[in-house]
Every structure is written in structure tokens, then in C-alpha cells.
Design an enzyme around this catalytic site. Structure first.
Site, mmCIF file in Angstrom:
data_model
loop_
_atom_site.group_PDB
_atom_site.id
_atom_site.type_symbol
_atom_site.label_atom_id
_atom_site.label_comp_id
_atom_site.label_asym_id
_atom_site.label_seq_id
_atom_site.Cartn_x
_atom_site.Cartn_y
_atom_site.Cartn_z
ATOM 1 N N HIS A 246 12.599 -3.802 -3.681
ATOM 2 C CA HIS A 246 12.409 -4.217 -5.073
ATOM 3 C C HIS A 246 13.484 -3.644 -6.001
ATOM 4 C CE1 HIS A 246 9.822 -0.504 -5.757
ATOM 5 N NE2 HIS A 246 10.345 -0.597 -6.952
ATOM 6 N N ASP B 161 9.350 -2.052 2.107
ATOM 7 C CA ASP B 161 10.097 -2.147 0.854
ATOM 8 C C ASP B 161 11.446 -1.404 0.908
ATOM 9 O OD1 ASP B 161 10.830 -2.456 -1.776
ATOM 10 O OD2 ASP B 161 8.890 -1.861 -2.602
ATOM 11 N N SER C 133 11.264 5.141 -7.216
ATOM 12 C CA SER C 133 11.406 4.098 -6.200
ATOM 13 C C SER C 133 12.713 4.282 -5.458
ATOM 14 C CB SER C 133 11.402 2.713 -6.845
ATOM 15 O OG SER C 133 10.109 2.278 -7.012
#
Ligand code: ARG
Ligand code: GLU
Length: 711
Positions: A87, A224, A646
Site C-alpha cells: 500500500h 502487504d 507502514s
């Protein structure tokens, strides 16, 4: 600096040093990690402070980067290979995708260096060093000055310091950041690299597996990750993209541990958390819990319902709105978890009790009246903040109005700079119309503006709005007119705009709508919120020191670390399951078996690649299975993280890479405001699932040659 300020800072320093809170809460400054190292080692860490952060030797910090505008990445080879989330690389992967090469859908793997794809506008930054510069920044400040004057001095001194620190050029950039509401200032010096190429990404059915259904949730099975490579000039210095650039040689890169993880193992996260507010006054928290979050959630529910309905009806609209929907849904879902968490922890009540005791203790001293002053400022701020929240979540979300304003700006600039530029306008138009569906925007306008009408007090609405609404008689009639008469509803009309059309563009109903609200916001709201936020800042500066001065001598177990501000931090804890509700316990790790349990070709979020089904059927896992015979996928731990973490490396007791952070559990999302070690968990991708995917799905195992495995 005056004697008094000096003294205050000295007191602060003694309060900070040696303070040992025992919980897993905390996002610590790497350069001060020596203060935590004993606790880390007690919990299992086997390295030293200098291994984490050193200005003389290569240390783990040299293997961590700020990736793009708000993610983290880490180096995993001596040749500049970088790992981050899917992402985080999403927009780059999307930019390289077309109908013929749909890398989002199918994944992408460069099979040689030549096939790696350059990315305009993407950069990564290494932290060269960080340094306490409080004395320098406050040079010239005296306590009798106003906050405005202080802000001006801080700005001037920062500018000079930044200029000095970056004068060598060569990719250096610096920022000065306030910590503890301006009780401390730190200089952060970065070296930025601008040639960063895409190396690989799994198909979205792996990288985004579970989509928004599973977002913020545990158990999780999202792969991810994506991979990039940093390039530099021949001398290893930053350079703009050139085909003559060569892979960057990092001072340090992570070694990879495939040994696997167990409940209780020490873990540590190194990355760039974006924003937390751990020291808020109860009134600040109450506003979030009772007013701001619930209203924002409701406004987004209204918009998401409209999007979801149209997206379900048309494949084309589903794709057009997939990224927009994900953006709206991400915070929408997080806020819901946050409200539940704050309620469950009774944070407002706990803070009120704390403040009452604090106020009693503070009587007659330096911090007398601080909590009351905060409450008073919040009372004044609240209606303005409410108006701001509504403005951002309604008016500012109308797509056609945003677009109209972006075109209008091309004309406004005309007076000072350039003439209206057709090429620029068609570039804007192309990207707008590609993903715009009028019925969604129009229904959304009607729905959110009706909420606006219903919930915002008249004195916080612009005169323009009230007149227009009276003229139209209803929001519906207003929408009808705007979405038929605005020239921006018609791509052909937009395409034929010329420099002579300034008047037409400026008087277009969509432009006027955006512009009138904007003018009102700048005139009536922003000056007040700015002033009150400055006042808050000033009082919080005292309250922050006050909380430390109050808690520490009395052994009140409260961790003190500066709120996150997108600077490099260390969080540590251990792998651990949790109980989200009575009678339920979640194990700390998931495997490929869970992917197969969710697999469903009829549900977009759960439709996995056929290749993965085949591999599962034959258990062709290569070297990537664990003791149970399955491939591990994700795990959770007690590390304190937030947005910006992230892509952060998850590191074991020996400093080796065991995973990649990408989310938090829903029940723990209040950790931006209050951390509960029982519930708050970060979610990481197990490095073995990354390697499995590269190997078995991407067939790009040639990349393993440049990595270092520890066993
Ligand atoms: N919740 C994660 C984060 O805050 C992942 C977001 C990815 N986007 C999404 N809508 N699924 O960034
Ligand atoms: N997904 C988040 C990010 O993009 C991390 C999740 C969190 O907020 O902790 O940074």
C-alpha cells in the site's frame, strides 16, 4: 536564553533521563535509546544502543528510510534493495499499470536490473543524524515574549540552523522539530535519494488480500509488501534519475532471519510514526470521542454507502472509485475502533481524575491553574473545531468543486505569473474525468450538505451558503442546478477552455461554491483556530513539564516520550496474542491455511491467484514452511506504532529482520491517544511469506542472491 528558561530545561532533562516505565508503550528517540537499553535488554534484546543508533559507526538506523511522503522502508541488500508495503508503493505500481500490463492485478517482477522501473517524484531519505538544538533554537527568546514572538524566533533560528546543516548540498535536507510541545527542539538531518526504482510487487490479490473488509483487523492474511531499489551516482551520492546511475551501496542493511517467531519473542520496530496525542487534556479527548469522531464517521458512512452502491452496480465504477473508497474507508474504520477503545478504557474519566489530583498538587506552584486554562481554551475552540471538521468532511469532499477550483487557480495565477495553460488544464482534466462518476458526486453532495444543514449551527455557516440555500429552497435543488449547469460536468467544455474564459470559470457554480466556503474559512474560522491552537500549545508546554514533575517523584507509572511527528523512532515489545472480547483469545500468528479458509472467487477481496491454490494443494512450499508444515503469513506484537510505521522493519533480539509492519488491530487503534498493553497490537507480515511470494508466485528468487540470511 534567560536563567529561568535554562533552569526549566535542566529540570526537564533530569525528568526525562532514567525514567523507566515498564509497559510496552512508547516511541523512543534513537539518539537517546541508551536511556532505554537496559529495559530492552532485560526484555531480551541482545545488542547495544550503539547498534541501533551511532553517528560514528554504521548502525541499524542506516538501513531504515522514510519512504515517499509517509511510509517507512528498509534496506535488505548491499545493493540498495528496499522493502516496504504494497500500500506504500501502490501509486507507483498503479502508474506503471495499463490494460496491457496490469501490474496491480497481476503483480510485477523485474527479472534483471534493466527491467526495474523508475518513479518520478518518489524519494527516500536516510537519517544522517539527529541532535538536541533547544538552546540554539530558543536563542533570543525570553519568557515575557508572546507566543507569536516565540514562533518568529523559533522560525528564524531554525532557518539559519537548517541552512548551516545542509550547506554541503549533495541531497542533504534538514528539519527542526518541536518535541513535548516545544519544550525541546531537535534537528534532523537527512540525505535524500531521488532515483528509486520498482523491483517487484505481488498481485493485489496477495498484496491487498482481504481489502477493506480485513483492514485494521486480526486475524489477517495480507501480503502487504513491494520492493524497490535505490540508485546513486558512481560515487554513491544522490542523483536524479539517469540510466548511468548504479545501485546504492548502503552503510548498513538488514540480515534476514527465517528462524521464525514464537509468542513472547522480543521484537523491535524502527520507523517513522506520523502523529500521536498521548498527553491530551480530558477535554481534548472528550471532543474526539463524543463529537469529532462520531460526526466524521457518520459523514463518511453516508459517502461510503453511496460509493458502495454504485460500485456494486458497475465494474467500471468499481475500479474508478477503488482507491478513493479505500482512502475514505481507512480512517472511517480506524475512528470507529478508536472511539470504542477510548470508551472502553474510560480515558476521559481517568484523565479527569488525574487532572483533579494534578491541580491539587499544583496549587501555588509553577503549574497552578494549567489544567483549568486548557479546559477554558477547549471550550472556546470546540465550536470552531466542529465547523472545521464539517467543512473538511463535507464541502471539501465535493469532487467537482475541488476540480473547478484547481482549474480556476490556473486563471488566478495568470495575473501574477503565467497565462492560462491549456496543457496543464487538460492534464488536470484527464486525471479527474478518468475516475469521476457524476451520480456519486451529486448524491454525495446532496447527502453531506443535508447533514451540514442539519448539524452545523447557523452562526458557523457562511452568509453565501445561507443565501444560496434560501434561493434554491433545498439542497436537492441546489445539487440539481450545480450538476447540470456547471461547465465542469462536461469534459468537452472543459477541454475547450481558453484564456478568455476566466470570467466563466470564476462564476461557475462549482467554483463559486468552493471559493466562497474557502474565503469564509480563511476569514472567519482559521484565524480563530490558529490563535487558540497557539494558546493551547503554550499551555500544553507547561502541562507537559507539569505532568513529568508530578508523576515521577510519586512513582506514578506513566511513560514519557515525545508524541510521534514523522521522525525516526524505536518501539519495542514482544510477540503476543490478545483477547478482543470476553471469551475470545486471538493467537499471535496466521498461516497460509487461513488464506485458503477465506478464499472465495465470488468475493473480490478474497479471490486469490489460482497459482496460490495450486501451491496449497500440493504443499509446494519450498523452504518457507514452519514447524506446523504451513507457510506463516502475519503476526502481531505489542509494539507501539501508528500511521507512517507502514513498511517499518520488525527486528528480533539479534537485530535481524523478521517481518514488515503494516497495520494495527482494530480494538487497539486508540493507541494514538491512549495505549493499552492488553489490547494494542501492531500487525506485521512474516518475512517468510514475503520470501515465499517472491520465490513461488513471482519466481524472482534470483533476488535472494544479494540478501544475507542468518541461518
Ligand atoms: N490500515 C492500514 C493503514 O492505515 C492499511 C491501509 C491500506 N488501505 C486500505 N484502505 N486498505 O495505512
Ligand atoms: N497502515 C498504516 C500506515 O500506513 C499503519 C497502521 C497504523 O496506523 O498503525 O502507516
Amino acid at each position: 536564553m534567560t536563567k529561568k528558561t535554562k533552569l526549566k530545561l535542566a529540570v526537564l532533562a533530569t525528568l526525562l533521563i532514567g525514567w523507566n516505565a515498564k509497559a510496552d508503550e512508547g516511541m523512543w528517540l534513537p539518539s537517546l535509546i541508551a536511556q532505554r537499553i537496559a529495559d530492552m535488554q532485560e526484555k531480551g534484546f541482545r545488542l547495544d544502543a550503539e547498534d541501533i543508533y551511532s553517528i560514528n559507526e554504521a548502525s541499524l538506523k542506516d538501513a531504515v528510510v522514510l519512504f515517499g511522503r509517509g511510509c517507512t522502508g528498509e534496506l535488505i541488500s548491499p545493493e540498495g534493495l528496499l522493502l516496504t508495503n504494497h500500500h506504500c508503493g501502490y501509486s507507483q505500481i498503479q502508474q506503471h499499470s495499463s490494460v496491457e500490463h496490469d501490474y496491480l492485478r497481476d503483480g510485477f517482477w523485474a527479472m534483471s536490473r534493466e527491467e526495474e522501473l523508475p518513479n518520478k517524484g518518489l524519494s527516500v531519505s536516510f537519517l544522517e543524524r539527529m541532535e538536541d538544538v533547544t538552546d540554539l533554537i530558543l536563542n533570543g527568546y525570553t519568557p515575557d515574549m508572546t507566543e507569536d514572538e516565540r514562533v518568529a524566533i523559533v522560525k528564524k533560528n531554525s532557518k539559519a540552523l537548517i541552512a548551516e546543516a545542509t550547506k554541503e548540498g549533495n541531497g542533504l535536507r534538514a528539519t527542526v522539530e518541536a518535541l513535548y510541545y516545544g519544550n525541546q527542539y531537535f534537528l534532523f538531518l537527512y540525505r535524500q535519494y531521488d532515483d528509486v526504482r520498482l523491483v517487484g510487487a505481488p498481485p493485489s490479490s496477495i498484496g491487498k488480500f482481504g481489502g477493506d473488509t480485513d483492514n485494521w483487523m486480526w486475524p489477517r492474511h495480507t501480503g502487504d509488501f513491494s520492493m524497490f531499489r535505490i540508485y546513486a551516482d558512481k560515487d554513491n551520492n544522490p542523483a536524479p534519475y539517469s540510466k548511468d546511475n548504479v545501485p546504492y551501496r548502503p552503510k548498513k542493511y538488514f540480515h534476514i532471519s527465517t528462524k521464525g517467531v514464537q509468542e513472547g519473542d522480543f521484537t523491535f520496530i524502527y520507523g517513522f510514526p506520523g502523529r500521536t496525542q498521548e498527553y491530551l487534556h480530558s477535554e481534548g479527548v472528550r471532543y474526539i470521542e463524543e463529537t469529532s469522531d462520531p460526526h466524521k464517521i457518520h459523514l463518511r458512512t453516508v459517502r461510503l454507502d453511496i460509493m458502495n452502491r454504485h460500485q456494486a452496480e458497475s465494474q467500471k465504477v468499481r475500479i474508478q472509485y477503488s482507491s478513493k473508497n479505500a482512502n475514505v474507508a481507512n480512517a472511517w474504520k480506524k475512528w470507529q475502533g478508536e472511539v470504542k477503545g477510548i470508551k472502553k478504557m474510560k480515558t476521559v474519566q481517568t484523565k479527569q481524575e488525574f487532572e483533579a489530583a494534578f491541580a491539587k498538587w499544583a496549587k501555588g506552584g509553577e503549574f497552578d491553574g494549567v489544567t483549568d486554562r486548557l479546559a477554558a481554551i477547549y471550550a472556546e475552540l470546540e465550536p470552531y473545531q466542529f465547523a472545521t471538521d464539517y467543512y473538511t468532511e463535507t464541502v471539501r469532499t465535493i469532487e467537482i468543486a475541488n476540480f473547478a477550483m484547481s482549474i480556476a487557480r490556473l486563471f488566478i495565477q495568470e495575473d501574477s505569473l503565467v497565462t492560462f495553460d491549456n496543457a496543464k488544464a487538460s492534464e488536470l482534466a484527464e486525471s479527474f474525468y478518468k475516475d469521476w462518476y457524476l451520480p456519486i458526486d451529486k448524491e454525495s453532495f446532496t447527502a453531506v450538505m443535508n447533514e451540514y444543514e442539519k448539524n452545523v449551527p447557523a452562526e458557523f455557516k457562511p452568509a453565501y451558503y445561507k443565501e444560496k440555500l434560501a434561493e434554491y429552497g433545498s439542497v436537492e435543488a441546489w445539487a440539481e442546478d450545480m450538476f447540470t449547469s456547471s461547465l465542469f460536468t462536461d469534459p468537452a467544455k472543459t477541454a475547450s477552455l481558453s484564456p478568455a474564459d476566466k470570467e466563466r470559470v470564476m462564476s461557475d457554480p462549482a467554483t463559486v461554491f468552493f471559493n466562497e466556503f474557502l474565503k469564509w474559512y480563511y476569514a472567519d474560522i482559521l484565524p480563530v483556530t490558529t490563535r487558540l491552537n497557539q494558546e493551547l500549545q503554550l499551555v500544553y508546554r507547561d502541562y507537559m513539564r507539569g505532568q513529568m514533575a508530578y508523576c515521577r517523584p510519586q512513582r506514578i507509572p506513566k511513560a514519557f516520550y515525545p508524541d510521534a511527528n514523522l521522525t525516526l523512532r524505536v518501539a519495542y515489545g514482544h510477540i503476543k496474542g490478545y483477547s478482543p472480547a470476553d471469551g475470545t483469545y486471538y493467537l499471535p500468528s496466521s498461516t497460509i491455511k487461513g488464506i485458503m479458509e477465506k478464499d472465495n472467487p465470488d468475493i473480490f477481496d478474497y479471490n486469490i491467484p489460482q497459482r496460490l491454490r495450486d501451491i496449497y494443494a500440493t504443499k509446494d512450499y519450498g523452504r518457507w514452511s514452519d514447524a506446523s508444515g504451513e507457510v506463516p503469513v502475519c503476526f502481531i506484537a505489542t509494539n507501539h506504532t501508528t500511521g507512517g510505521n507502514s513498511g517499518s522493519p520488525v527486528i528480533n533480539a539479534d537485530g535481524d529482520l523478521i517481518g514488515l509492519n503494516f497495520d494495527r488491530v482494530w480494538e487497539g487503534t486508540m493507541s494514538d491517544i491512549v495505549f493499552d498493553p492488553e489490547i494494542c497490537r501492531n500487525i506485521a507480515l512474516d518475512i517468510r511469506y514475503v520470501l515465499f511470494t517472491i520465490d513461488k508466485i513471482g519466481e524472482a528468487d534470483y533476488l535472494f542472491d544479494e540478501m544475507t540470511f542468518t541461518e
